[in-house]
Design a protein around this motif. Structure first.
Motif, PDB file in Angstrom:
ATOM      1  N   LEU A   1       8.621 -46.512 -69.220  1.00 40.37           N
ATOM      2  CA  LEU A   1       7.834 -46.961 -68.046  1.00 40.37           C
ATOM      3  C   LEU A   1       8.431 -48.258 -67.496  1.00 40.37           C
ATOM      4  O   LEU A   1       8.684 -48.386 -66.288  1.00 40.37           O
ATOM      5  CB  LEU A   1       6.385 -47.194 -68.484  1.00 40.37           C
ATOM      6  N   LEU A   2       8.690 -49.223 -68.374  1.00 44.47           N
ATOM      7  CA  LEU A   2       9.212 -50.509 -67.909  1.00 44.47           C
ATOM      8  C   LEU A   2      10.628 -50.345 -67.347  1.00 44.47           C
ATOM      9  O   LEU A   2      11.062 -51.107 -66.491  1.00 44.47           O
ATOM     10  CB  LEU A   2       9.216 -51.521 -69.056  1.00 44.47           C
ATOM     11  N   LYS A   3      11.359 -49.357 -67.852  1.00 42.35           N
ATOM     12  CA  LYS A   3      12.714 -49.141 -67.360  1.00 42.35           C
ATOM     13  C   LYS A   3      12.647 -48.573 -65.938  1.00 42.35           C
ATOM     14  O   LYS A   3      13.318 -49.053 -65.032  1.00 42.35           O
ATOM     15  CB  LYS A   3      13.432 -48.148 -68.296  1.00 42.35           C
ATOM     16  N   THR A   4      11.790 -47.547 -65.761  1.00 48.15           N
ATOM     17  CA  THR A   4      11.745 -46.891 -64.441  1.00 48.15           C
ATOM     18  C   THR A   4      11.129 -47.815 -63.399  1.00 48.15           C
ATOM     19  O   THR A   4      11.523 -47.794 -62.236  1.00 48.15           O
ATOM     20  CB  THR A   4      10.937 -45.584 -64.512  1.00 48.15           C
ATOM     21  N   ASN A   5      10.174 -48.653 -63.823  1.00 48.52           N
ATOM     22  CA  ASN A   5       9.538 -49.559 -62.849  1.00 48.52           C
ATOM     23  C   ASN A   5      10.578 -50.404 -62.129  1.00 48.52           C
ATOM     24  O   ASN A   5      10.485 -50.639 -60.930  1.00 48.52           O
ATOM     25  CB  ASN A   5       8.551 -50.488 -63.555  1.00 48.52           C
ATOM     26  N   GLY A   6      11.543 -50.887 -62.863  1.00 49.55           N
ATOM     27  CA  GLY A   6      12.495 -51.818 -62.251  1.00 49.55           C
ATOM     28  C   GLY A   6      13.727 -51.136 -61.703  1.00 49.55           C
ATOM     29  O   GLY A   6      14.589 -51.774 -61.096  1.00 49.55           O
ATOM     30  N   ALA A   7      13.851 -49.827 -61.930  1.00 51.20           N
ATOM     31  CA  ALA A   7      15.131 -49.175 -61.642  1.00 51.20           C
ATOM     32  C   ALA A   7      15.396 -49.041 -60.135  1.00 51.20           C
ATOM     33  O   ALA A   7      16.541 -48.982 -59.723  1.00 51.20           O
ATOM     34  CB  ALA A   7      15.164 -47.807 -62.294  1.00 51.20           C
ATOM     35  N   THR A   8      14.323 -48.991 -59.330  1.00 53.25           N
ATOM     36  CA  THR A   8      14.539 -48.633 -57.921  1.00 53.25           C
ATOM     37  C   THR A   8      15.382 -49.663 -57.185  1.00 53.25           C
ATOM     38  O   THR A   8      16.213 -49.338 -56.359  1.00 53.25           O
ATOM     39  CB  THR A   8      13.190 -48.489 -57.212  1.00 53.25           C
ATOM     40  N   HIS A   9      15.186 -50.928 -57.490  1.00 51.83           N
ATOM     41  CA  HIS A   9      15.866 -51.966 -56.694  1.00 51.83           C
ATOM     42  C   HIS A   9      16.804 -52.789 -57.537  1.00 51.83           C
ATOM     43  O   HIS A   9      16.820 -54.003 -57.447  1.00 51.83           O
ATOM     44  CB  HIS A   9      14.835 -52.898 -56.050  1.00 51.83           C
ATOM     45  N   SER A  10      17.562 -52.127 -58.380  1.00 53.80           N
ATOM     46  CA  SER A  10      18.408 -52.930 -59.268  1.00 53.80           C
ATOM     47  C   SER A  10      19.489 -53.658 -58.480  1.00 53.80           C
ATOM     48  O   SER A  10      20.038 -54.640 -58.936  1.00 53.80           O
ATOM     49  CB  SER A  10      19.049 -52.043 -60.329  1.00 53.80           C
ATOM     50  N   ASP A  11      19.772 -53.148 -57.254  1.00 50.07           N
ATOM     51  CA  ASP A  11      20.827 -53.846 -56.491  1.00 50.07           C
ATOM     52  C   ASP A  11      20.348 -55.178 -55.953  1.00 50.07           C
ATOM     53  O   ASP A  11      21.147 -56.057 -55.629  1.00 50.07           O
ATOM     54  CB  ASP A  11      21.322 -52.949 -55.339  1.00 50.07           C
ATOM     55  N   ASN A  12      19.064 -55.300 -55.802  1.00 49.98           N
ATOM     56  CA  ASN A  12      18.531 -56.549 -55.259  1.00 49.98           C
ATOM     57  C   ASN A  12      18.513 -57.582 -56.385  1.00 49.98           C
ATOM     58  O   ASN A  12      17.758 -57.467 -57.324  1.00 49.98           O
ATOM     59  CB  ASN A  12      17.103 -56.290 -54.751  1.00 49.98           C
ATOM     60  N   ILE A  13      19.349 -58.586 -56.271  1.00 48.99           N
ATOM     61  CA  ILE A  13      19.542 -59.524 -57.394  1.00 48.99           C
ATOM     62  C   ILE A  13      18.255 -60.247 -57.744  1.00 48.99           C
ATOM     63  O   ILE A  13      17.908 -60.426 -58.885  1.00 48.99           O
ATOM     64  CB  ILE A  13      20.629 -60.572 -57.031  1.00 48.99           C
ATOM     65  N   GLN A  14      17.538 -60.643 -56.738  1.00 41.91           N
ATOM     66  CA  GLN A  14      16.330 -61.427 -57.034  1.00 41.91           C
ATOM     67  C   GLN A  14      15.265 -60.578 -57.689  1.00 41.91           C
ATOM     68  O   GLN A  14      14.396 -61.090 -58.361  1.00 41.91           O
ATOM     69  CB  GLN A  14      15.753 -62.029 -55.725  1.00 41.91           C
TER      70      GLN A  14
ATOM     71  N   SER B   1       8.476 -54.957 -65.262  1.00 44.39           N
ATOM     72  CA  SER B   1       9.638 -54.129 -65.584  1.00 44.39           C
ATOM     73  C   SER B   1      10.607 -54.992 -66.368  1.00 44.39           C
ATOM     74  O   SER B   1      10.571 -56.217 -66.290  1.00 44.39           O
ATOM     75  CB  SER B   1      10.306 -53.633 -64.318  1.00 44.39           C
ATOM     76  N   TRP B   2      11.500 -54.304 -67.103  1.00 44.21           N
ATOM     77  CA  TRP B   2      12.489 -55.049 -67.879  1.00 44.21           C
ATOM     78  C   TRP B   2      13.307 -55.950 -66.953  1.00 44.21           C
ATOM     79  O   TRP B   2      13.580 -57.101 -67.274  1.00 44.21           O
ATOM     80  CB  TRP B   2      13.435 -54.100 -68.612  1.00 44.21           C
ATOM     81  N   GLU B   3      13.681 -55.348 -65.824  1.00 40.90           N
ATOM     82  CA  GLU B   3      14.533 -56.071 -64.858  1.00 40.90           C
ATOM     83  C   GLU B   3      13.896 -57.419 -64.558  1.00 40.90           C
ATOM     84  O   GLU B   3      14.515 -58.473 -64.671  1.00 40.90           O
ATOM     85  CB  GLU B   3      14.632 -55.203 -63.598  1.00 40.90           C
ATOM     86  N   HIS B   4      12.620 -57.365 -64.220  1.00 41.36           N
ATOM     87  CA  HIS B   4      11.920 -58.570 -63.802  1.00 41.36           C
ATOM     88  C   HIS B   4      11.818 -59.573 -64.963  1.00 41.36           C
ATOM     89  O   HIS B   4      12.118 -60.759 -64.816  1.00 41.36           O
ATOM     90  CB  HIS B   4      10.522 -58.181 -63.319  1.00 41.36           C
ATOM     91  N   PHE B   5      11.416 -59.033 -66.129  1.00 40.69           N
ATOM     92  CA  PHE B   5      11.231 -59.923 -67.285  1.00 40.69           C
ATOM     93  C   PHE B   5      12.504 -60.684 -67.594  1.00 40.69           C
ATOM     94  O   PHE B   5      12.517 -61.909 -67.695  1.00 40.69           O
ATOM     95  CB  PHE B   5      10.861 -59.097 -68.533  1.00 40.69           C
ATOM     96  N   PHE B   6      13.572 -59.905 -67.816  1.00 38.10           N
ATOM     97  CA  PHE B   6      14.778 -60.566 -68.310  1.00 38.10           C
ATOM     98  C   PHE B   6      15.396 -61.466 -67.250  1.00 38.10           C
ATOM     99  O   PHE B   6      15.992 -62.491 -67.565  1.00 38.10           O
ATOM    100  CB  PHE B   6      15.785 -59.517 -68.802  1.00 38.10           C
ATOM    101  N   HIS B   7      15.195 -61.048 -65.991  1.00 39.79           N
ATOM    102  CA  HIS B   7      15.709 -61.896 -64.917  1.00 39.79           C
ATOM    103  C   HIS B   7      15.004 -63.254 -64.948  1.00 39.79           C
ATOM    104  O   HIS B   7      15.640 -64.309 -64.876  1.00 39.79           O
ATOM    105  CB  HIS B   7      15.488 -61.191 -63.576  1.00 39.79           C
ATOM    106  N   SER B   8      13.665 -63.179 -65.096  1.00 37.01           N
ATOM    107  CA  SER B   8      12.902 -64.440 -65.142  1.00 37.01           C
ATOM    108  C   SER B   8      13.352 -65.281 -66.341  1.00 37.01           C
ATOM    109  O   SER B   8      13.540 -66.498 -66.219  1.00 37.01           O
ATOM    110  CB  SER B   8      11.408 -64.171 -65.300  1.00 37.01           C
ATOM    111  N   LEU B   9      13.542 -64.624 -67.495  1.00 40.85           N
ATOM    112  CA  LEU B   9      13.967 -65.367 -68.686  1.00 40.85           C
ATOM    113  C   LEU B   9      15.264 -66.104 -68.403  1.00 40.85           C
ATOM    114  O   LEU B   9      15.441 -67.268 -68.767  1.00 40.85           O
ATOM    115  CB  LEU B   9      14.202 -64.409 -69.850  1.00 40.85           C
ATOM    116  N   MET B  10      16.203 -65.372 -67.736  1.00 45.30           N
ATOM    117  CA  MET B  10      17.503 -66.001 -67.483  1.00 45.30           C
ATOM    118  C   MET B  10      17.322 -67.216 -66.575  1.00 45.30           C
ATOM    119  O   MET B  10      17.952 -68.258 -66.763  1.00 45.30           O
ATOM    120  CB  MET B  10      18.472 -64.991 -66.856  1.00 45.30           C
ATOM    121  N   LEU B  11      16.413 -67.061 -65.599  1.00 47.49           N
ATOM    122  CA  LEU B  11      16.207 -68.189 -64.679  1.00 47.49           C
ATOM    123  C   LEU B  11      15.638 -69.392 -65.430  1.00 47.49           C
ATOM    124  O   LEU B  11      16.082 -70.527 -65.241  1.00 47.49           O
ATOM    125  CB  LEU B  11      15.246 -67.774 -63.557  1.00 47.49           C
TER     126      LEU B  11
END
Length: 1992
Positions: free
Chosen positions: A533-546, A554-564
């Motif tokens: 679920l968390l993988k698919t949630n973030g998958a649609t806009h993976s090209d959008n860096i922000q 979603s994983w994308e969002h979580f890990f991105h925030s962590l990196m920031l």
């Protein structure tokens, strides 16, 4: 356990109730067979108890009066005779108890009496306190029974799978109770009983004891309430309550309060759940087969009033005490109404079902979800009941599925609130007050509810609807029976809820949503879905860096925030040396963000903990790199709480070994724990600073605990050796130092805001130590100081961490001290029995400490050995000695006592007790420590009692269960039961080990023996008697005795076979050890009747665990053998008789039932048995059925089939891993082998190896399985051997040690027959294991010996000789069968097993002995019978049996001959001797000479003969003063015996001569080594066992002489040849022979030698013999000389024996050995007569051979008729009686005459004695006892010997002695008559010559030719006379006329009428019987004629 009951007291309040509970438990929960019937009886009996639940019998004045008088008049007690006076004190207590509980006075009195009886089980409590416990225990039994009965009902929720009848019985019974108002009774009781109220009452009457008692009482009261509430709950789970009952339940719940923390207590929770199940209709959707019946029974659907009543009650606006509870009930009702409205039956209830929305709204207003989370989930017992969880699950999911509009409303409301919050935040205004947090609470509830999954139900799966078809079977959803099947509607709705809630999530719900996901991700499959679920949630806009437009969840969002975060915070990374570091600027992360991050990290942790795929996928993601980012964040300044979460998350990643290895490197690289100091850096950085600076000041330590957890996880996956290489000394050491020095050692002194955290820290760090030590194996390399190069210099390398921990534990280090003080603290806290914060963690920490100590003790030996070998300078002390150190807290050496005290808490802490028992068992191996321990344990009385109680409690534990599989059992109850069982095993092993050490030892103290006084003075009692506490012995006995009174036998042997085996072993050891044997056996015999009650259940059959069953029987049989021996010695006949008949009878016993509770069948059986006495079938003897239980076959595992490994190498490795275990079996250490093999596989390099790895591992597995199987086979064989040996010792004890008259002779023979035949059948079966054969052979030997003895003694008593069946009581056919089996056994042993055959040969000899005719008296009458009579006489039974035996032996043909002969020729000494004996025996009965032919023709005889020459050397060594072993002597004797047997047939003798027997013996030099008899007088063996050298020499010489004699007698045809060879032997050893003939001292042995020697000489040293050989003249001369010398010596010997020395010798014999004089004297008489007879025969032969006519015969005696003087007792020498003329050489004729007279006199003496003895023999019964005694004295050694034997034995012995005497006399008579005849002949020949043919020499003219003529006659004759030496002394050449006249006159005087009459009488008495009619008569006539002849 029924207690003693006062009369007419109604039912007692405890005993019968306990029995009731045991019956219910047995029938319903344990499903014992045949328990249904018992249950029915018990329920009928106890129905009133259930109807008036917990009602006590009322008080009454009458009872009070009766009890008051009990001290003066006494009171009757059931089951006891008469009335008993009770002490005043007891009555006072009874009245107090009666008032306290409001029970009848008699019931109170009974409780006290029961309390007194049960007191030993409760050490430290008075009877009153025990009575309080029993009172509540009785109540609890009723409550538990009620609950269990209700649980067994059939219903809608669960089933116990019981039989139909049982369920019908319990349903009927409980329905009846329910109809009588059970519900209301339960509700009143639950509200009435409360612990505080009861405690107040008890406190007032001093009814409370120590902490433990308080805890137990409060526990019982709480359990009573709980059981009652559970009963109601169980009822509603299965069937609905009636309307009134439901309303009553609701009424009760209205008043229920909450606990302090807002949650319900467990009792009320049960009632709430009961109501929820009442209102439950969800089961209707499940569509089970009995759905229709259930719907019919449901009042919700069938009774309108029910619905309306409940509805109005719940709609009622009246608020409850707990509004949340009201809301829950309303919600449940609303959902039930919603379901009803969808059913067809619901149309009738429309008016109610409409209200569901309103109800739901009301429920939401009452904060229903908040209460469910806090009030219901907050209760501890919620998670322990599966059906609570299922009901709540259905409540939550029904709400979401059935009321979707409500859920939507909640979401809208939440969105609205979120906007308001957002606006107020922006405008900085107050938050609006109308905010509702319903959705928030719902999500939190879901998150909380699904995050605990005690039962592994994974109910959260219903929220995940798989979108794609899953290919993996392991990941199928709950409804995915097939791929792509449409999931049910409810699941779709729920999964939609999860997804939609995540869309456009308002920030206020963000954290709640993450928490909900975290709950729903709990479980392997759920985690996978959540990850997707968390993988698919973030998958649609993976090209959008922000990632702004991607979903925030979603994983994308979580890990991105962590990196920031990481980016931002890293810039502010302070310089560690800057001063402001201590106050870091906390910009960047707000509180809200912190909560969000925490929630996300927890969700992440949950998912990767459960799903390995997610772990690897996330870790390897190239953009997110979570591990790196998290480690980065750890270096930044973020709050410790967040760091802790990050570490927890990393720990979850570290669960995969692949990640763990890299994680170690990253951890080292980031220096979270600073392991490398930069040069010039002033202070430390990293986690150490956080701990010391930040956490200590905050008094909270989340980071430290998380770090420990991380290390603990990583250590489990991998331990890097070269961690940090290049920058520091590589290895784990810095981490260990930090954990030890900064975390563990200071933990007790730090401050804690939350007290529990103290123990959490200790627990987490000890866990790491435990893991490190557990995986450490000491290696030699650990003790060598290795160096590493670091920046150009050599620095010592670190040791493995386990080594370091070991080193600290083996020294008096702070670490060890802290561990020990922790143990002391732990046991102190447990002793308070009070709950305290962190109790669980403290218990866990204590457990880790105990494990550390146990591991250290376990590895200490190897560690110390390696340390010694390495010669390193490390110093260590053994841990067991350090444990004896003094504790700084108590100033006493009580560490081991503290460890032992954990056993006292085994009920609450089974694991700690288990580890404690393990440690104690390891320590108990050291004898020196045991002594001190006994002192420490008994030093303080209170502690001593507690320790004893602890051990006993562990052994007594009912919950212990023997587990089969050691796997991770999800069922904790089973696991605990197994741990309890293991504890018992360890305690028993501790007892077994200790009992082998010297006293005093721990075992004696624990088993209740004296340790301060001598052990044997102990007086064991039942517990409670004379203040005797309940000891481990009582516990062991009560374990074993359970079930012995029932037909099924001791329960323990079936339920816990290994435990039972050890219990029996302890009992055996106590009985076998001399110190403890007396007290133990007395106690077992008198108080317990232990052996009888157990032996009657033999054999124990356990198909599942054959090994244990055999061991149990072994120990029991060994104990029984001791008991039989002891009772026989002490003449306790009845005891012995009972056991003997139990073991041997083949008549069925009636089993004794306990306390007369025999069922009907018992009665009828005994009656029918009485009537049809003869038709009783035989049963198998107990001993035989035990033998049947030992399976002789053993399946051997086949050889390994290996593809990769080399078999020989693998076998080598396996044998290197073998060790001997406690039972003495050699087994392979499978764990060690596994380690070796896996290391081997890991060592392989290259790609090929990696590809092959799975196959290699598979092969490793097969090798291990094979080894496990081998171990099992060895253990199985060991057990069988042990069982057989025990069986054998029992059989042997029965037959040899028990009084013979206990088993009548005929029975005895039948028993032995059965045993022998069965044994043989088993051992001769195809698949019998060879390892068991030796024991069987030993048993066969004993049994055959006993059989032979029994038959012989029966014959001696003269019974059954004439019986038609043949021999004795045992039929011939049986004997033949035994013989056949015996011979089969001998043959089946084949080539090997020679020692084993020794037993079988022994058995065969005993068997053949049976057919040997006993010695019969020689009545001297037999010769009278005609030959024809003797030939036609019927064959006697002996000869018949002998003939049949021989036929059987011969039917085995050559095979048997081959085996016996081969064994006779070489191999083990004893086998050779026995084989020789067997050959001897068979040859003696083999009339056809089959065997003789075989022995001769097959070359065995020749090899035997030739071996004599080889024996020479060994025999010479026998004659040294201190000989080596006497084996060669015995073998030589056996060989000679056999050769003598062979020589007895003419054919055999010829064969022996042909084999060169005499030539071989000529070469033996041993015959020349006559020892010096005087020199060795001093060196006698004091025991008399080792014969003196002279005796040994005779043992070598006599068999040879006998053999020669037999050969000379047997070789009739070739007599000359044999005689010539023997003569050569005589001449070769002439010097020796002559010295023997000259023998100075004529002892018994010398006489025997002489009798044989003279016998041989008389047949060989004859002139004719020399003509045989072609000898040249010079040799002939020499031979002639030897022969002459032999003749001379013989004659001089005759003069000694016939003359003066004879009387002296006989006297001497009497003086020398007065005790044995009779027999000795007889033997000497025979020997002397024999020598005389031989010499006279020799003279006769010489005379006859020289010439047929007297005138040409030689003269042997000088012509002097005067007899040797000294007849009158004077000791004059022979020479003095001769006339002065020098007849120095030749003895006179007077000597012959003297001999003749003496012999005649002796003859009459002997004849009279012979007649008397014959008379005695015929009237043996009439002999007076004195005479009998006198007769026995000859055969019984020892002074008091005769007194001890029974009269039957006495008459047998007397008979034997008489036969002996008669035969001895017969022999003497024969010799006398022979001597008389030869004397007469010699006399006649000489007289004829002297008086008729001799020309006297003229004294004047000595040189007359006549003299020369005479001389020439003595010399030139081909035969040399006595004077062959020519003219040295003129000797006989000068026979003057005067001499001749004198001779004539002397002879005339001496040979008078009297003598002649005597001689003729001799002939009349004897010779005529012997068929020589007129020989004496003729000779007498001729001599008379010669003497009376007138002078010419």
């Amino acid at each position: 356990m029924a207690t003693q009951m006062a009369v007419n007291s109604g039912a007692s309040l405890w005993g019968p109730l306990k029995e009731l509970w045991e019956t219910v438990d047995g029938a319903v929960l344990r499903r014992q067979p045949e328990s249904g019937h018992l249950l029915d009886l018990q329920l009928k009996k106890h129905k009133p108890h259930f109807l008036t639940l917990f009602k006590n019998p009322p008080k009454s004045a009458e009872q009070r009066e009766k009890v008051r008088k009990a001290s003066t008049e006494g009171i009757a007690i059931q089951g006891q005779q008469g009335s008993r006076l009770l002490p005043e004190q007891l009555l006072t207590e009874a009245f107090i108890l009666s008032d306290l509980f409001d029970v009848g006075e008699l019931a109170a009195l009974e409780l006290l009496l029961a309390g007194e009886h049960q007191q030993p089980h409760f050490p430290g409590l008075t009877r009153g306190l025990v009575a309080v416990l029993l009172y509540w225990d009785g109540k609890l039994c009723v409550a538990n029974s009620l609950r269990t009965l209700i649980q067994s009902r059939q219903g809608k929720t669960f089933t116990l799978d019981l039989s139909g009848e049982l369920v019908a019985l319990t349903t009927r019974f409980t329905d009846e109770l329910m109809s009588q108002g059970l519900t209301k009774r339960i509700l009143t009781l639950v509200s009435e009983i409360s612990v505080t109220r009861e405690f107040e009452r008890l406190q007032k009457e001093r009814g409370l004891g120590n902490e433990k008692h308080r805890k137990e009482v409060s526990g019982l009261i709480k359990e009573c309430r709980q059981a009652l509430a559970d009963s109601l709950f169980s009822w509603t789970c299965q069937s609905p309550l009636t309307k009134d009952d439901t309303l009553a339940l609701i009424g009760h719940l209205e008043t229920v309060p909450a606990q302090a923390d807002g949650s319900l207590d467990s009792v009320n929770l049960a009632l709430v759940m009961a109501l929820l199940y009442c209102l439950d209709v969800s089961f209707i959707e499940q569509g089970t087969e009995d759905r229709e019946d259930l719907i019919q029974a449901l009042p919700l659907l069938t009774e309108r009033q029910y619905v309306s009543a409940v509805h109005s009650r719940l709609m009622d606006g009246q608020p409850w005490k707990l509004p949340g509870l009201q809301a829950v009930c309303r919600l449940a009702w609303a959902l039930s109404l919603r379901v009803l409205s969808q059913l067809p039956q619901g149309s009738a209830l429309v008016e109610f079902t409409e209200a569901d929305e309103a109800l739901a709204d009301q429920a939401l207003l009452g904060d229903v979800f908040l209460f469910m989370k806090e009030g219901i989930l907050g209760c501890e017992s919620f998670a322990q009941e599966e059906f609570y969880i299922r009901r709540l699950h259905s409540l939550i999911t029904d709400f979401l599925a059935l009321m979707p509009m409500k859920v939507k409303q909640l979401r809208n409301r939440a969105d609205e609130d979120a906007r308001l919050v957002h606006m107020s935040l922006q405008m900085d205004s107050e938050l609006p007050s109308s905010l509702r947090k319903d959705l928030d609470h719902l999500m939190m509830l879901i998150g909380e509810f699904y995050s605990k999954d005690t039962f592994g139900l994974e109910l959260g799966l219903e929220f995940w609807c798989p979108t794609e078809s899953l290919q993996h079977t392991s990941l199928q959803g709950s409804y995915l029976g097939m791929a792509l099947q449409r999931p049910p509607h409810k699941q779709v709705v729920l999964s939609k809820f999860v997804r939609q809630m995540g869309d456009l999530l308002p920030s206020t719900l963000y954290i709640s949503y993450l928490r909900m996901l975290k709950g729903l991700a709990n479980g392997p499959q759920c985690a996978h879905y959540c990850f997707s679920l968390l993988k698919t949630n973030g998958a649609t806009h993976s090209d959008n860096i922000q990632g702004v437009s991607g979903s925030p969840v979603s994983w994308e969002h979580f890990f991105h925030s962590l990196m920031l975060y990481h980016e931002n915070l890293r810039r502010d990374l302070p310089n560690p040396d800057a001063a402001q570091y201590r106050h870091p600027p906390l910009r960047g992360i707000t509180q809200r963000e912190l909560e969000g991050l925490t929630a996300f990290l927890q969700l992440l942790t949950t998912i990767i903990t459960w799903s390995e795929n997610a772990r690897l996928a996330l870790c390897e993601h190239p953009q997110w790199t979570p591990v790196v980012v998290m480690l980065g964040l750890l270096q930044c300044s973020v709050p410790p709480v967040l760091k802790a979460e990050l570490l927890q998350c990393l720990a979850a990643f570290g669960k995969s070994p692949e990640i763990a290895a890299s994680l170690w490197q990253s951890l080292e690289y980031t220096q979270i724990l600073q392991t490398v100091r930069a040069p010039g850096q002033r202070q430390a950085a990293g986690i150490e600073v956080e701990l010391n600076e930040i956490e200590s000041s905050c008094e909270e330590y989340p980071l430290t605990r998380a770090f420990c957890h991380l290390i603990s996880t990583l250590v489990e996956s991998s331990l890097p050796i070269n961690l940090g290489a290049g920058l520091r000394v590589p290895g784990f050491q810095p981490y260990l130092n930090f954990l030890r020095d900064s975390v563990f050692l200071p933990f007790p002194t730090r401050a804690y805001r939350r007290p529990a955290e103290k123990w959490e820290v200790a627990d987490s760090v000890l866990e790491v130590f435990h893991k490190l030590l557990r995986d450490y194996e000491p290696q030699p390399s650990d003790f060598v100081q290795e160096m590493v190069e670091l920046q150009g210099e050599q620095i010592p390398a670190h040791k493995p961490p386990g080594h370091s921990i070991m080193f600290h534990l083996l020294n008096d280090s702070p670490t060890l001290a802290l561990c020990l003080s922790l143990l002391e603290e732990g046991v102190r806290q447990l002793d308070t029995y009070a709950p305290f914060p962190g109790k669980k963690q403290l218990e866990s920490a204590v457990l880790h400490c105990l494990c550390l100590l146990d591991l250290a003790l376990q590895k200490e030996m190897v560690f110390t050995d390696l340390l010694r070998e390495s010669q390193s300078s490390l110093l260590i002390s053994p841990l067991e000695q350090l444990l004896q150190g003094v504790s700084p807290q108590t100033r006493r050496a009580d560490h081991i006592v503290n460890i032992a005290r954990y056993l006292y808490h085994s009920s609450s802490n089974p694991e700690a007790a288990f580890q404690s028992s393990k440690i104690l068992r390891r320590i108990s191996n050291y004898p020196n420590i045991q002594m001190r321990l006994v002192g420490d344990f008994t030093h303080d009385q209170a502690v001593s009692e507690k320790l004893m109680a602890g051990f006993v409690e562990c052994l007594d534990n009912d919950e212990a269960e023997e587990g089969i599989e050691k796997g991770d059992d999800p069922d904790t109850q089973k696991k605990v039961a197994r741990i309890r069982h293991e504890t018992q095993i360890h305690i028993l092993n501790l007892l077994i080990t200790s009992l082998e050490l010297k006293t005093p030892n721990l075992a004696l103290y624990l088993l209740g023996y004296e340790v301060k006084k001598p052990v044997s003075s102990t007086n064991l009692q039942d517990p409670g008697v004379l203040g005797c506490p309940r000891s481990c012995l009582h516990a062991i006995l009560s374990l074993l005795q359970r079930g012995t009174e029932k037909r099924s036998g001791p329960v323990l042997t079936q339920q816990a076979p290994h435990l039972a085996e050890l219990c029996y072993q302890v009992i055996y050891q106590l009985c076998a050890c001399p110190d403890t044997s007396g007290p133990t056996m007395r106690y077992l015999r008198t108080s317990q009747d232990f052996l009888f009650s157990h032996l009657q259940h033999l054999p124990f059959i356990l198909p599942s665990n054959q090994i244990a069953a055999l061991s149990q029987m072994s120990w029991l049989m060994k104990t029984a053998a001791i008991e039989l021996r002891v009772t026989s010695l002490n003449r306790q006949r009845s005891h012995t008789q009972r056991l003997v008949s139990l073991l041997l009878d083949d008549q069925p016993h009636t089993q004794h039932t306990a306390d007369g509770e025999s069922g009907m069948e018992e009665e009828t059986r005994s009656v029918s048995g009485f009537l049809h006495f003869d038709t009783v079938s035989k049963v198998r003897r107990k001993l035989l059925s035990v033998l049947d239980a030992i399976d002789f076959s053993q399946d051997i595992p086949e050889l390994l089939q290996l593809d990769f490994f080399e078999r020989t190498q693998i076998e080598q490795v396996i044998s290197n891993c073998e060790h001997v275990n406690e039972q003495g079996h050699t087994v392979c250490n499978v764990k060690l082998l596994h380690r070796v093999l896996v290391a081997e596989v890991n060592a392989l390099q290259g790609m090929a190896a990696i590809g092959q790895r799975p196959l290699l591992m598979e092969e490793v597995n097969s090798i291990l399985q094979q080894v496990v199987e081998r171990n099992r086979v060895r253990r199985s064989l060991g057990a069988k051997r042990h069982a057989l040996q025990s069986w054998r010792s029992l059989v042997e004890t029965l037959l040899t040690a028990c009084p013979a008259d206990l088993i009548p002779a005929d029975d005895r023979q039948l028993i032995i027959r059965d045993l022998l035949l069965d044994l043989h059948d088993k051992v001769l079966s195809e698949d019998a294991a060879g390892e068991l054969m030796p024991i069987v052979a030993g048993a066969v030997f004993t049994l055959t010996a006993q059989l032979s003895q029994s038959v012989l003694s029966e014959q001696q008593q003269g019974v059954g000789l004439e019986s038609s069946s043949g021999f004795a009581s045992i039929a011939n056919s049986a004997l033949h069968l035994i013989l056949r089996k015996l011979l089969d056994f001998i043959l089946c042993t084949g080539g090997g097993y020679q020692r084993l055959r020794a037993h079988l040969y022994g058995s065969l000899l005993y068997y053949l002995q049976i057919a040997q005719k006993p010695e019969e008296p020689d009545t001297l009458q037999t010769a009278g019978k005609a030959m024809w009579e003797r030939l036609t006489a019927p064959e006697d039974s002996f000869s018949k049996l002998q003939r049949e035996n021989l036929a059987i032996i011969e039917s085995y043909g050559k095979a048997l001959m081959e085996v016996v002969c081969r064994d006779a020729c070489d191999g083990h000494e004893i086998s050779r001797m026995l084989a020789l004996a067997v050959l001897d025996r068979i040859l003696s009965i083999d009339r056809q000479n089959q065997w003789l032919l075989y022995v001769c023709n097959s070359g065995y005889l020749r090899s035997l003969v030739e071996s004599l020459r080889q024996d020479d050397g060994a025999l010479q060594s026998m004659l040294t003063p201190q000989p080596p072993l006497l084996k060669p002597l015995y073998i030589y004797e056996s060989k000679m015996a056999l050769l003598t047997r062979v020589a007895k047939t003419g054919q055999g003798a010829v064969e022996l001569l042909r084999c060169g027997l005499v030539a071989q013996l000529m070469e033996c030099q041993v015959f020349d080594m006559v020892p010096d008899s005087d020199a060795h007088r001093m060196m006698r063996d004091p025991s008399g066992f080792i014969p003196s050298p002279m005796d040994r020499y005779r043992q070598i010489l006599l068999p040879t002489l006998r053999l020669f004699q037999v050969i000379l007698t047997s070789t009739t045809m070739n007599h000359q040849q044999g005689a010539a060879q023997v003569l050569q032997w005589l001449i070769v050893h002439a010097d020796t022979i002559q010295s023997l003939l000259r023998c100075q001292e004529l002892s018994m042995g010398a006489l025997k030698e002489l009798s044989l020697l003279t016998g041989i000489i008389s047949k060989t040293a004859l002139p004719g013999v020399l003509e045989m050989g072609e000898v040249n003249s010079s040799a002939l001369m020499e031979f002639q000389g030897h022969i002459n010398r032999f003749q001379r010596l013989c004659l001089s010997l005759l003069s000694r024996l016939a003359g003066s020395e004879r009387e002296r010798l006989l006297k001497q014999a009497e003086i020398a050995a007065p005790g044995d004089s009779a027999e000795q004297r007889e033997e000497m008489e025979v020997a002397m007569q024999q020598v005389c007879a031989n010499i006279m025969e020799y003279c006769q032969t010489l005379l006859l051979q020289s010439s047929a006519q007297a005138q040409f015969s030689i003269c042997l005696f000088s012509p002097s008729g005067s007899e040797p003087a000294g007849r009158d007792g004077g000791r004059a020498d022979l020479s003095s009686s001769l006339p002065p003329m020098a007849y120095s050489r030749a003895p006179s004729l007077g000597l012959v005459l003297y001999l003749l007279k003496n012999s005649a006199a002796d003859f009459f003496r002997f004849h009279q004695s012979h007649r008397q003895n014959l008379g005695k023999l015929q009237s043996l019964d009439q002999l007076p006892p004195e005479e009998l005694k006198e007769l026995c004295q000859g055969l019984v050694s020892g002074p008091g010997g005769v007194e001890k034997i029974s009269s039957v034995q006495r008459s047998l012995l007397a008979k034997r002695r008489l036969v002996q005497l008669i035969n001895n006399r017969a022999k003497l008579l024969a010799l006398c008559s022979y001597v008389i005849e030869t004397c007469l002949f010699v006399l006649w020949r000489h007289l004829e010559y002297y008086l008729l043919h001799c020309t006297p020499a003229d004294p004047k003219d000595s040189l007359l030719p006549g003299a020369g003529l005479y001389r020439s006659r003595l010399t030139d004759d081909s035969f040399g006379g006595l004077q062959a030496s020519g003219g040295r002394g003129l000797g006989l050449s000068r026979v003057s006329q005067q001499d001749l006249d004198l001779l004539k006159s002397d002879m005339g005087a001496a040979f008078g009428e009297a003598l002649q009459r005597k001689l003729l009488e001799v002939e009349g008495l004897y010779s005529q019987v012997r068929s020589r009619y007129t020989f004496i008569q003729a000779l007498v006539r001729r001599i008379r004629g010669l003497v009376r002849q007138p002078k010419s």
